[in-house]
Scaffold this active site. Structure first.
Site, mmCIF file in Angstrom:
data_model
loop_
_atom_site.group_PDB
_atom_site.id
_atom_site.type_symbol
_atom_site.label_atom_id
_atom_site.label_comp_id
_atom_site.label_asym_id
_atom_site.label_seq_id
_atom_site.Cartn_x
_atom_site.Cartn_y
_atom_site.Cartn_z
ATOM 1 C CB SER A 1 -13.399 62.673 -62.771
ATOM 2 O OG SER A 1 -13.116 63.570 -61.723
ATOM 3 C CG HIS B 1 -11.286 62.658 -57.505
ATOM 4 N ND1 HIS B 1 -11.021 63.963 -57.125
ATOM 5 C CD2 HIS B 1 -11.913 62.747 -58.703
ATOM 6 C CE1 HIS B 1 -11.462 64.788 -58.046
ATOM 7 N NE2 HIS B 1 -12.019 64.082 -59.025
#
Length: 504
Positions: free
Chosen positions: A130, A380
């Site tokens: 992230s 993601h």
């Protein structure tokens, strides 16, 4: 009809379509009240019905017109870990909570007129983290996994190597343009995704000063919490209080400072710590820090009335930021979708996705999309899969019941060659991994909030996935979305919308 009206109408039609295509749960017609105030009556399915709805959708889409004026406001919404399978499962789950079959439902943001696929790799990892992905979105530059808004020349966890490689974030750029800025999250406000909006450093885990190694201290790196309290943010709402408070009071700080007091010492700065304080706050002016939990906010189904949800925090943030005549830039993160996936817990990932859907249902109808660029994406994906040929309307987190040879739904679960039932949602890896002989699962167990879906490879924490994610958009220059995009290009779209021109 204005673009805003058309978008609202499209959302209403999409929801009505979901109700119509669900078919009747009983022998008679039923009514469902839509969020738009319209009432749709469900009806049996037919070839004509599907055809007409398809033609209506085509007609709506050909009426879309691009918006090319400068964006007064930019809102970026991140469903952390919300990959394509999370979207599909979340859509079905949210529809089923309304009594629909679910598959035909639209999450609120899925009706935004423009979309694309986004590649998520980091410069050093095929499957990303992230910190690197959000840094790419915020700075326009792809970078390494684990670093916060610094260039890929910086080595992870090496402070000295990161000096001079700091990258200006979209939030910082918006502030330079005179706009109000804010970030809202259900995670710790110092966690990787929100941190990339205002902080810079080579290690995402340096959230409090006690986590800085000696090398970092010697080379002048500061922790993420310290960077927040000296930032120019007008709104920062989330969890993570312990990174701001001394160890003597249960916090994580080794410097004995209470950073909430440092924030309050700045003129016009305010601090709130629970839902009631937030709701009673005068959000017309000033800079606001809200820390509502020691760490991440609890999951949706575990919060008490002292913890504000994503919608409440978003409403307060929009109220404050909208006071600025020059506009604003706001980042909103539904961060705990990601955490539930890491725990192999599909139910809570879907509940967090549902909260994001509800928040965006309000937001889309609140903002003026003629001058506000709204983007919704994920940083993601995860390894969640959806398979097994369940009949239409099968509970998305239940066991698989298929159809018989005539295409009619069965009343008993499907059994695999090992003689055991199974769920349609599973993970490739994670804490739910099973060994042979594989245990079966019954419906009551599968529907429990704490149930961990079965997985193939045993890991303490389920991993991210490496495939593309979706992005949805509306407002100025959102029509530039299309095809398969590099993730860092999202920044350049937002900057282009703010300035109305390309800048190198």
């Amino acid at each position: 009809m204005s673009f805003v009206q058309k978008t609202g109408l499209s959302l209403a039609i999409a929801t009505a379509t979901a109700v119509l295509l669900s078919g009747c749960a009983t022998t008679g017609p039923s009514e469902t009240l839509l969020s738009s105030g319209l009432t749709a009556v469900s009806s049996p399915q037919s070839a004509t019905q599907w055809y007409q709805l398809g033609a209506s959708e085509a007609d709506q889409r050909q009426q879309q017109t691009a918006t090319t004026g400068k964006a007064k406001n930019v809102i970026l919404v991140i469903g952390d870990g919300m990959g394509i399978t999370s979207l599909t499962s979340g859509r079905i789950f949210s529809g089923q909570q309304l009594g629909l079959k679910g598959e035909e439902f639209h999450l609120s943001f899925e009706s935004l007129p423009y979309s694309a696929l986004v590649k998520t790799y980091n410069t050093d990892q095929q499957t990303p983290d992230s910190a690197g992905t959000m840094s790419a979105i915020m700075t326009g530059t792809k970078t390494r996994a684990g670093v916060i808004a610094v260039s890929p020349q910086a080595e992870r966890a090496n402070c000295g190597s990161s000096k001079g490689t700091e990258l200006t974030s979209l939030i910082e750029f918006a502030h330079q343009q005179g706009k109000a800025t804010g970030v809202v999250t259900t995670t710790r406000i110092t966690h990787a995704t929100p941190a990339a909006t205002y902080a810079h450093g080579p290690e995402r885990n340096w959230e409090a000063d006690s986590q800085l190694p000696e090398e970092a201290k010697a080379n002048g790196c500061t922790d993420i919490a310290s960077q927040l309290v000296t930032s120019d943010l007008d709104v920062a709402f989330g969890g993570g209080l312990k990174a701001f408070t001394p160890a003597a009071t249960g916090g994580y700080r080794a410097d004995d400072q209470d950073l909430t007091a440092n924030w309050l010492a700045r003129p016009g700065h305010h601090f709130v710590s629970d839902a009631q304080q937030l709701q009673q706050a005068n959000m017309k002016n000033g800079q606001w820090l809200g820390l509502f939990s020691g760490s991440h906010l609890p999951y949706v189904d575990e919060r008490d009335d002292k913890i504000p949800g994503l919608l409440t925090m978003t409403q307060a943030a929009v109220e404050r930021l909208s006071q600025d005549s020059d506009g604003y830039a706001l980042v909103i993160e539904a961060g705990r979708i990601d955490h539930a996936h890491h725990a192999g817990n599909g139910y809570r990932a879907l509940k967090e996705t549902e909260e994001l859907h509800q928040t965006l249902d309000w937001l889309i109808n609140q903002v003026d999309l003629s001058n506000t660029l709204l983007l919704v994406t994920a940083d993601h994906s995860h390894t969640l899969t959806l398979a097994g040929y369940p009949t239409r309307g099968n509970p998305i987190n239940g066991v698989v019941k298929g159809n018989d040879d005539r295409g009619l739904p069965k009343t008993t679960p499907e059994l695999l060659e090992d003689g055991q039932s199974y769920t349609s949602m599973n993970y490739r890896n994670g804490p739910g991994a099973v060994s042979m002989p594989r245990p079966g699962v019954d419906e009551a167990t599968a529907l429990q909030p704490d149930y961990q879906q079965q997985a193939l490879i045993p890991l303490e924490s389920e991993t991210h996935g490496g495939e593309d994610v979706a992005i949805y958009g509306a407002g100025p220059y959102a029509h530039l979305l299309g095809g398969t995009m590099e993730q860092h290009w999202i920044y350049h779209l937002m900057r282009y919308a703010i300035t109305g021109k390309q800048e190198i």
